[in-house]
Design a protein around this motif. Structure first.
Motif, PDB file in Angstrom:
ATOM      1  N   PHE A 180      43.183  38.879  46.139  1.00 27.66           N
ATOM      2  CA  PHE A 180      44.202  39.982  46.038  1.00 27.66           C
ATOM      3  C   PHE A 180      43.850  41.315  45.666  1.00 27.66           C
ATOM      4  O   PHE A 180      44.677  42.269  45.474  1.00 27.66           O
ATOM      5  CB  PHE A 180      45.281  39.366  45.273  1.00 27.66           C
ATOM      6  CG  PHE A 180      46.035  38.255  46.009  1.00 27.66           C
ATOM      7  CD1 PHE A 180      46.916  38.238  47.044  1.00 27.66           C
ATOM      8  CD2 PHE A 180      45.989  37.044  45.295  1.00 27.66           C
ATOM      9  CE1 PHE A 180      47.627  37.216  47.467  1.00 27.66           C
ATOM     10  CE2 PHE A 180      46.615  35.852  45.831  1.00 27.66           C
ATOM     11  CZ  PHE A 180      47.584  36.023  47.039  1.00 27.66           C
ATOM     12  N   SER A 181      42.660  41.478  45.093  1.00 31.72           N
ATOM     13  CA  SER A 181      42.091  42.735  44.491  1.00 31.72           C
ATOM     14  C   SER A 181      42.428  43.966  45.433  1.00 31.72           C
ATOM     15  O   SER A 181      42.803  45.180  44.965  1.00 31.72           O
ATOM     16  CB  SER A 181      40.724  42.731  44.086  1.00 31.72           C
ATOM     17  OG  SER A 181      39.861  42.389  45.339  1.00 31.72           O
ATOM     18  N   VAL A 182      42.149  43.813  46.634  1.00 31.57           N
ATOM     19  CA  VAL A 182      42.541  44.978  47.662  1.00 31.57           C
ATOM     20  C   VAL A 182      44.031  45.135  47.773  1.00 31.57           C
ATOM     21  O   VAL A 182      44.346  46.284  48.154  1.00 31.57           O
ATOM     22  CB  VAL A 182      42.023  44.586  49.018  1.00 31.57           C
ATOM     23  CG1 VAL A 182      40.550  44.554  48.635  1.00 31.57           C
ATOM     24  CG2 VAL A 182      42.452  43.389  49.514  1.00 31.57           C
ATOM     25  N   ARG A 183      44.886  44.380  47.304  1.00 23.95           N
ATOM     26  CA  ARG A 183      46.447  44.528  47.464  1.00 23.95           C
ATOM     27  C   ARG A 183      47.233  45.021  45.945  1.00 23.95           C
ATOM     28  O   ARG A 183      47.855  45.771  45.717  1.00 23.95           O
ATOM     29  CB  ARG A 183      47.278  43.247  47.821  1.00 23.95           C
ATOM     30  CG  ARG A 183      46.903  42.706  49.156  1.00 23.95           C
ATOM     31  CD  ARG A 183      47.780  41.600  49.264  1.00 23.95           C
ATOM     32  NE  ARG A 183      47.365  40.720  50.646  1.00 23.95           N
ATOM     33  CZ  ARG A 183      48.091  39.781  51.051  1.00 23.95           C
ATOM     34  NH1 ARG A 183      49.090  39.336  50.429  1.00 23.95           N
ATOM     35  NH2 ARG A 183      47.526  39.055  52.129  1.00 23.95           N
ATOM     36  N   TRP A 184      46.250  44.484  44.832  1.00 17.73           N
ATOM     37  CA  TRP A 184      46.835  45.021  43.375  1.00 17.73           C
ATOM     38  C   TRP A 184      46.127  46.217  43.017  1.00 17.73           C
ATOM     39  O   TRP A 184      46.970  46.764  42.244  1.00 17.73           O
ATOM     40  CB  TRP A 184      46.332  43.706  42.461  1.00 17.73           C
ATOM     41  CG  TRP A 184      46.859  42.313  42.823  1.00 17.73           C
ATOM     42  CD1 TRP A 184      48.065  42.176  43.367  1.00 17.73           C
ATOM     43  CD2 TRP A 184      46.464  41.075  42.021  1.00 17.73           C
ATOM     44  NE1 TRP A 184      48.413  40.681  43.291  1.00 17.73           N
ATOM     45  CE2 TRP A 184      47.315  40.116  42.597  1.00 17.73           C
ATOM     46  CE3 TRP A 184      45.393  40.932  41.364  1.00 17.73           C
ATOM     47  CZ2 TRP A 184      47.278  38.708  42.204  1.00 17.73           C
ATOM     48  CZ3 TRP A 184      45.250  39.616  40.902  1.00 17.73           C
ATOM     49  CH2 TRP A 184      46.219  38.593  41.258  1.00 17.73           C
ATOM     50  N   TRP A 185      45.195  46.670  43.367  1.00 20.42           N
ATOM     51  CA  TRP A 185      44.765  47.898  43.113  1.00 20.42           C
ATOM     52  C   TRP A 185      44.379  48.539  44.253  1.00 20.42           C
ATOM     53  O   TRP A 185      43.952  48.293  45.436  1.00 20.42           O
ATOM     54  CB  TRP A 185      43.410  47.560  42.166  1.00 20.42           C
ATOM     55  CG  TRP A 185      43.702  47.078  40.883  1.00 20.42           C
ATOM     56  CD1 TRP A 185      44.382  47.290  39.858  1.00 20.42           C
ATOM     57  CD2 TRP A 185      43.536  45.742  40.725  1.00 20.42           C
ATOM     58  NE1 TRP A 185      44.224  46.504  38.942  1.00 20.42           N
ATOM     59  CE2 TRP A 185      43.717  45.421  39.246  1.00 20.42           C
ATOM     60  CE3 TRP A 185      42.797  44.726  41.453  1.00 20.42           C
ATOM     61  CZ2 TRP A 185      43.566  44.176  38.840  1.00 20.42           C
ATOM     62  CZ3 TRP A 185      42.358  43.212  40.752  1.00 20.42           C
ATOM     63  CH2 TRP A 185      42.743  43.108  39.144  1.00 20.42           C
TER      64      TRP A 185
END
Length: 255
Positions: A180-185
């Motif tokens: 989810f890193s590409v969604r969270w940040w």
């Protein structure tokens, strides 16, 4: 009265001797599947799939990078699952499978990081940035290396399995961070190439090559891990009667 056929149960292959036989039968088929699927995937990906309108030919590294990245995360989840089963139920075979998976997961993570660098240089203009996705993937590699170092540094196999299981279970927290890193940040890394909730945003030939390469990577991972697990079984069960019988039979065939 005719004898009743033996029924398979959930734990039929939890016995090392039965697992050893089953894995030995599966490995040749998995190697063949990996070779056929890999050859087809590489051919379609590098010779049939069209050139990307934005990234040109450089995008073709996706057919290695993305399957390796997917496999790096999924293998860790499976490894942690087997390690947890071994820890909770004191299941010897589960702990051995966790150990067998770790080197393959580490290799997949290395491939994902290296191919990502080769993809990033022409598209981002840099080999590496401390991006959220890249950094968390690097953390995954450190978790694999730490697990392997820990289980090999403790002489008692049972204590080593328990210590490794705790580390593997704690490390699972890193998996949603990667995904989810590409969604969270707001990161430099692009979003998911394929989503379970949306149609593929790529040509059919691109998607077919990606799917074939993913299946090839999984067949390879299963073949290598089962082969490694069989070696671990022989090492752990060296004093068992069934191992001595197999060794004796092998020597007779070689004589």
């Amino acid at each position: 009265m005719a004898p009743q056929p033996q029924r398979l149960r959930w734990f039929t292959f939890a016995a090392p001797s039965r697992f050893y036989t089953l894995a030995g039968a599966l490995v040749p088929w998995l190697w063949a599947a990996a070779a056929v699927l890999g050859a087809a995937g590489l051919y379609i990906g590098f010779f049939v799939a069209p050139t990307d309108a934005q990234q040109g030919e450089a995008y073709r590294i996706i057919f290695i990078h993305v399957p390796a990245a997917w496999m790096s995360m999924l293998i860790y989840a499976v490894m942690a699952g087997w390690a947890a089963l071994g820890y909770v139920f004191n299941a010897r075979m589960a702990a051995m499978l966790a150990r067998a998976l770790a080197p393959t997961g580490a290799l997949a993570t290395c491939v994902a990081l290296v191919t990502g660098a080769f993809w990033g240089q022409p598209t981002w203009g840099t080999w590496w940035v401390w991006d959220a996705r890249l950094t968390s993937e690097l953390m995954l590699l450190f978790l694999y290396l730490a697990y392997m170092a820990l289980v090999t540094s403790i002489d008692d196999p049972r204590r080593a399995d328990q210590a490794g299981a705790l580390l593997a279970i704690v490390g699972v927290a890193n998996l949603p961070v990667i995904y989810f890193s590409v969604r969270w940040w707001n990161t430099l890394h692009q979003g998911a190439s394929v989503s379970m909730t949306a149609a593929p945003k790529m040509a059919d030939t691109m998607f077919a090559a990606l799917l074939l390469m993913s299946l090839a990577f999984w067949a390879y991972a299963a073949a290598v891990s089962l082969t490694r697990a069989r070696a671990i079984v022989l090492e752990r069960e060296a004093d068992a009667e069934w191992v001595r019988e197999r060794v004796a039979a092998g020597r007779e065939r070689a004589a």
